[in-house]
Design a protein around this motif. Structure first.
Motif, PDB file in Angstrom:
ATOM      1  N   GLU A  11       0.817  -1.211   0.000  1.00 27.86           N
ATOM      2  CA  GLU A  11       0.000   0.000   0.000  1.00 27.86           C
ATOM      3  C   GLU A  11       0.849   1.259   0.000  1.00 27.86           C
ATOM      4  N   PRO A  14       4.259   3.153  -4.949  1.00 32.10           N
ATOM      5  CA  PRO A  14       3.566   3.971  -5.956  1.00 32.10           C
ATOM      6  C   PRO A  14       2.535   3.128  -6.721  1.00 32.10           C
ATOM      7  N   GLU A  15       1.557   3.790  -7.290  1.00 36.06           N
ATOM      8  CA  GLU A  15       0.449   3.099  -7.974  1.00 36.06           C
ATOM      9  C   GLU A  15       0.915   2.166  -9.100  1.00 36.06           C
ATOM     10  N   GLN A  18       2.200  -0.970  -7.531  1.00 35.26           N
ATOM     11  CA  GLN A  18       1.135  -1.752  -6.921  1.00 35.26           C
ATOM     12  C   GLN A  18       0.397  -2.587  -7.963  1.00 35.26           C
ATOM     13  N   SER A  19       0.239  -2.039  -9.169  1.00 40.63           N
ATOM     14  CA  SER A  19      -0.515  -2.754 -10.202  1.00 40.63           C
ATOM     15  C   SER A  19       0.236  -3.970 -10.724  1.00 40.63           C
TER      16      SER A  19
END
Length: 89
Positions: A11, A14-15, A18-19
């Motif tokens: 969490e 960075p996005e 995370q993906s």
């Protein structure tokens, strides 16, 4: 790119990380170890092992392709030097 699922929570990453984090080998191994330590079933362990084997297979194919390309490039440069006519003195 490495994700440390057991050490650093996903969490906080960075996005974009995370993906793709769940597809990384360390994430797969960590999730498999946690699941097996908590009494996971054979089906879930098999899925983890298959994912690890898929990573190993892809890694081997990429390694063999890269080493073959390097070997062919070295061989072609060696042949052109050996097969060249001697320079006139």
């Amino acid at each position: 790119m490495v994700t440390l699922v057991g050490i650093v929570p996903m969490e906080t990453a960075p996005e974009p990380l995370q993906s793709v984090g769940s597809l990384m080998p360390l994430s797969i191994v960590t999730q498999g170890l946690v699941h097996s330590a908590l009494g996971g079933t054979l089906v879930s362990t098999t899925g983890t092992l298959l994912a690890i084997l898929a990573w190993a297979a892809v890694s081997l194919v990429v390694t063999f392709a890269a080493s073959r390309g390097a070997r062919l490039a070295r061989r072609s440069s060696h042949v052109s030097i050996v097969g060249a006519a001697p320079a006139a003195a």
